[in-house]
Design an enzyme around this catalytic site. Sequence first.
Site, short mmCIF file in Angstrom:
data_model
loop_
_atom_site.label_atom_id
_atom_site.label_comp_id
_atom_site.label_asym_id
_atom_site.label_seq_id
_atom_site.Cartn_x
_atom_site.Cartn_y
_atom_site.Cartn_z
N LYS A 71 49.34 33.84 52.03
CA LYS A 71 49.38 32.60 51.17
C LYS A 71 50.59 31.77 51.51
O LYS A 71 51.68 32.27 51.81
CB LYS A 71 49.45 32.95 49.81
CG LYS A 71 48.21 33.78 49.07
CD LYS A 71 48.68 33.98 47.55
CE LYS A 71 47.69 34.80 46.79
NZ LYS A 71 46.48 33.77 46.68
N ARG B 188 38.22 41.24 44.05
CA ARG B 188 36.88 41.71 43.94
C ARG B 188 36.69 42.93 44.65
O ARG B 188 35.84 43.82 44.56
CB ARG B 188 35.91 40.69 44.77
CG ARG B 188 36.00 40.25 46.25
CD ARG B 188 35.35 38.86 46.57
NE ARG B 188 36.32 37.77 46.11
CZ ARG B 188 36.07 36.49 46.19
NH1 ARG B 188 34.90 36.26 47.03
NH2 ARG B 188 36.72 35.66 45.86
#
Length: 490
Positions: A240, A314
């Site tokens: 990020k 996820r």
Amino acid sequence: MLDHLIQRAGKSVPVTPLSEKRLPTWLKDQSAQLQSWLRAAAFKAKPGTWCLVPDGRGQPARVLVGVEEGLDRWSVGVLPGALPQGTYRLDDTIPGSISATEATAYAFAWAMGCYRFARYKSEAKEFARLVWPKAADRTLVARLVKSMALARDLINTPAEDMGPPELAEAAKKVAQEFKAKFSVIVGDDLLKQNYPTIHAVGRAGPKPPRLIELKWGSSGPKLALVGKGVCFDSGGLDLKPSGGMLMMKKDMGGAALMLALARAIMDAKLPVQLHLLIPAVENSVSANAFRPWDVIKTRKGLTVEVGNTDAEGRLILCDALAEAESNHPDLIIDAATLTGAARVALGPELPALFSNDDDTAAALLRHGKLESDPLWQLPLWKPYRRMLDSKVADINNVSDGGFAGAVTAALYLAEFVAPTTKWMHIDTYAWNGRAQPGRPEGGEALGFRALLAYVTDWARTANPGPKIITKKPAPRVAPRRPALARLRRR
């Protein structure tokens, strides 16, 4: 927080909640001096505004606070940190002016208005105190306040002090409080016990990954809660930017929400068989970090191609959902700070809800509205499942484009839940981006009160009381006369 709700003491200043609509009628019965004061103060009773009314000696004589029309669960929360220190009480001089439901809501708001994350502060903030309103449900207020404060504290704590071991310890304390069964699988034992995606995501972290498990209750419907516990998310090798990484201590907000909900369920002694699962990891960069285009075999047996290491939530959830499914639950609820797409669609204050059962979703949304704790349902649009197709594995963890990111994330998770199992997935921000009454900037258990109200209703509906079977009296039949008597009548 609850320490600022006290038993009736000596002198206390009355607090009068007023809506904009009710203010003019209330003012008609007040003195000209008070009316003049409020005009000078430009008090209009807008929600969250307040006005301190002095007596003739300049001492506080009354506090007016603006509240929403109907039931307001937050506006009173502005007062504890704003008023001068002292003792206050709800104005109950008008019979029936404050219902039991309102008294409970105002007590809750006052307590939440005393919340501050002060773990690293050298000076504690002082708050005004409120005498417990007579009609307030103290047990409910305590349950809500303690559980929500737990979630906020967990989210607000920096990752250095809230990694996977510390999150596990927090869950253990909750388990001990309610005598629940607690277990944790750590590090390479995750591979031995077939939790490969949790291990893959967390293996590069400085603190080993783990699966936290809590079980409680021996009768009633089976409820599984699953919370994303990414204690810090660097994005992994798909790193990020610094701005995107800044708030990633809150990436375990789903775990905090589910742990808070589990605590409240146990505190309320709801008739359910509770199963809480929290996969806890740090998504870090190291020589053994998982890589883009790696293929991992999941607990369910499906293979997943890693399209992006920053879609790690996820991955850890899919193994936990598969484990939840193995116990054949009646309902699964999972929560996760999963996608930026949900925030683009709904903003930071409105969690996205996905469900494979519209009636179940509608029930939660209804409770969200009643509790002033809203969620918004987005579709599990099955045609978009094709976006997760992989050329080399059963599924990819990200879609092949930038569209419908929250939907495709939910569709990925749906692959690990049986179609016959009722399931709800909550994509939450877990953060107050701006300070509001009772809700300082920082970690937040968005949807908590809606979920607790829903689960309370669901558990009781699924556990009807014993059927009372009333036997109908046998119909009266006239006694038959002996044959000889019948002959004589002829």
